[in-house]
Design a protein around this motif. Structure first.
Motif, PDB file in Angstrom:
ATOM      1  N   ASN A  99      -8.431  -1.456   2.669  1.00  0.00           N
ATOM      2  CA  ASN A  99      -7.993  -2.674   2.083  1.00  0.00           C
ATOM      3  C   ASN A  99      -8.003  -4.070   3.276  1.00  0.00           C
ATOM      4  N   PHE A 121       0.745  -1.238   0.004  1.00  0.00           N
ATOM      5  CA  PHE A 121      -0.088  -0.061  -0.113  1.00  0.00           C
ATOM      6  C   PHE A 121       0.823   1.368  -0.117  1.00  0.00           C
ATOM      7  N   SER A 154      -5.205   3.617   4.670  1.00  0.00           N
ATOM      8  CA  SER A 154      -4.898   2.327   3.677  1.00  0.00           C
ATOM      9  C   SER A 154      -5.409   1.205   4.425  1.00  0.00           C
ATOM     10  N   VAL A 158      -7.618  -7.648   1.508  1.00  0.00           N
ATOM     11  CA  VAL A 158      -6.435  -7.854   0.991  1.00  0.00           C
ATOM     12  C   VAL A 158      -5.503  -8.129   2.376  1.00  0.00           C
ATOM     13  N   HIS A 212      -8.575 -10.872  -5.809  1.00  0.00           N
ATOM     14  CA  HIS A 212      -8.332 -11.516  -4.650  1.00  0.00           C
ATOM     15  C   HIS A 212      -8.488 -12.796  -4.495  1.00  0.00           C
ATOM     16  N   GLN A 228      -4.266  -6.515  -4.971  1.00  0.00           N
ATOM     17  CA  GLN A 228      -5.102  -5.665  -4.582  1.00  0.00           C
ATOM     18  C   GLN A 228      -6.449  -5.812  -5.621  1.00  0.00           C
TER      19      GLN A 228
END
Length: 446
Positions: free
Chosen positions: A106, A95, A102, A109, A140, A137
């Motif tokens: 996410n 990231f 962040s 992930v 998945h 990202q």
């Protein structure tokens, strides 16, 4: 090793958490920040590992986040802290920055990464380059082939390198980079000096090669039997790919390298450097509402070398303005945001010296100007800082004797070795020197 891994904000609120075992209560996260506050109130040192009510807390702090591992069993604390640092590095690789935003953007992930990096509380794959091959990202879902490949990477003894790599041209780039930390007092004596070094590599090799790196005989962690003075390296750190047993036995650095860029090793040398590589002396003279600087730079390294991109930052009074410069080489500019002027030289040959002169105006003659002059005389003024880079040169004398590549296909790799010495925290304190008339340097004060 760990029953629960979590990332908390500065107030202790869990941003993301993953339970690997059910032997610790989830409420243990709520107790973490109050314990930290309690330590601060009692002026205790905040340690990375502590135990409360039978629960072990191991944490690191990054920016405004806490990465926390919690366990009930007798855990290897060092292993837990290393894992948390690897988790931090992987998330930064993915990231670019590890912040609250962040993490919130996410979740999917990060959960996938946490599941792949740890299984039932035990670390598994922790190399970001391997993880990035099957966790992205954008997509998945894991395919069966990718899962098999990841399992091979985890169970393989070489978990930091994928199999089946092929390059048309097999090359190895090795950089020996040394940063010099130095503090010089007003009399020109070196007060503190140390060398921080690293061996950085870029490997573009096919297959699963083994590399063997040999350094010159003078470099050792202890004195040689012959009685010759050896370079004593301290705080040596190796990449996990290095076979430490081999290094301890015959000083050979043997390893199967990761693909691409990585740091093979780092070290520190607490040696006393007799004289600065680049010496800067400055005289400061006040004349009412004007202040004059005469700055001389001398390259005190061998004549066969040259320093590139030399930058000398000389502090001036905060209210100085209207600068005028006279430079024999390079360029000078005023940096009001730093309260300094900067003298830049693209190239400074060894054994060469240059002298420049700067004059700045002061709004009025005030006590602050007098204090500045007194501070200069007492060595209390902000030091001069120097930035530089000297290629093909190392202060410690470390040299690469050989770099061999052994691979079952028998190909020959092209090795490229480069040496660089650069500044670290490089500061020189200078005092106020005699006026121009007393110096007899040919300059007249106007």
């Amino acid at each position: 090793m760990a029953s629960l891994i979590a990332i908390l904000d500065v107030k202790g609120k869990p941003l993301i958490q993953r339970m690997y075992r059910d032997d610790v209560p989830v409420t243990s996260l709520e107790q973490f920040i109050p314990i930290i506050y309690e330590m601060e109130e009692e002026n205790q040192q905040i340690v990375p590992c502590f135990t409360r009510d039978g629960v072990n807390y191991m944490h690191i702090k990054h920016s405004n986040l806490y990465l926390l591992a919690v366990s009930r069993r007798n855990t290897n604390a060092m292993e837990a802290l290393i894992f948390l640092n690897k988790l931090k590095e992987v998330l930064i690789e993915y990231f670019k920055a590890l912040e609250e935003e962040s993490i919130r953007d996410n979740f999917v992930v990060i959960y996938e990464l946490m599941d792949e990096m740890m299984d039932f509380g035990h670390p598994q794959a922790t190399e970001s380059k391997i993880l990035q091959e099957y966790i992205t990202q954008e997509y998945h879902a894991l395919e069966i082939q990718q899962q098999a490949k990841s399992l091979a990477s985890v169970t393989n003894a070489v978990s930091w390198r994928s199999e089946g790599l092929k390059y048309k041209r097999n090359e190895v780039f090795l950089d020996v980079i040394e940063s010099v930390n130095m503090l010089v007092n007003t009399s020109g004596s070196v007060v503190r000096s140390e060398i921080l070094g690293q061996v950085a590599m870029k490997c573009y090799l096919s297959g699963m090669p083994e590399l063997r790196l040999g350094l010159n005989d003078k470099v050792a962690t202890e004195s040689s039997r012959s009685g010759a003075k050896a370079i004593e390296m301290e705080d040596m750190r190796f990449h996990q790919c290095v076979r430490l047993a081999r290094f301890e036995s015959d000083r050979t650095i043997s390893f199967i390298p990761p693909d691409g860029e990585f740091e093979l090793m780092s070290y520190r040398i607490s040696t006393h450097i007799e004289k600065p590589l680049i010496w800067v002396e400055a005289s400061v003279n006040h004349f009412g509402t004007r202040i004059q600087f005469t700055v001389k730079v001398t390259a005190q390294f061998k004549r066969s070398s040259s320093a590139n991109n030399v930058e000398i930052v000389v502090p001036v009074p905060e209210d100085a303005d209207t600068p005028k410069f006279k430079v024999p080489a390079g360029s000078a500019s005023y940096a009001p945001d730093k309260s300094a002027f900067v003298w830049k030289l693209k190239k400074l040959p060894g054994g060469k010296d240059y002298t420049m002169r700067a004059e700045l105006s002061l709004p009025t003659v005030r006590s602050s100007d007098v204090d500045y002059a007194l501070a200069a005389e007492k060595g209390q003024r902000q030091p001069i800082t120097v930035k530089f880079e000297i290629p093909y040169f190392t202060v410690s004398g470390i040299k690469v004797r050989y770099l061999k590549t052994i691979e079952k296909s028998g190909y020959q790799a092209v090795p490229w070795v480069r040496y660089i010495t650069q500044n670290g925290d490089y500061s020189l304190r200078t005092g106020s020197l005699p006026s121009a008339a007393a110096r007899g340097d040919g300059y007249e004060d106007h």
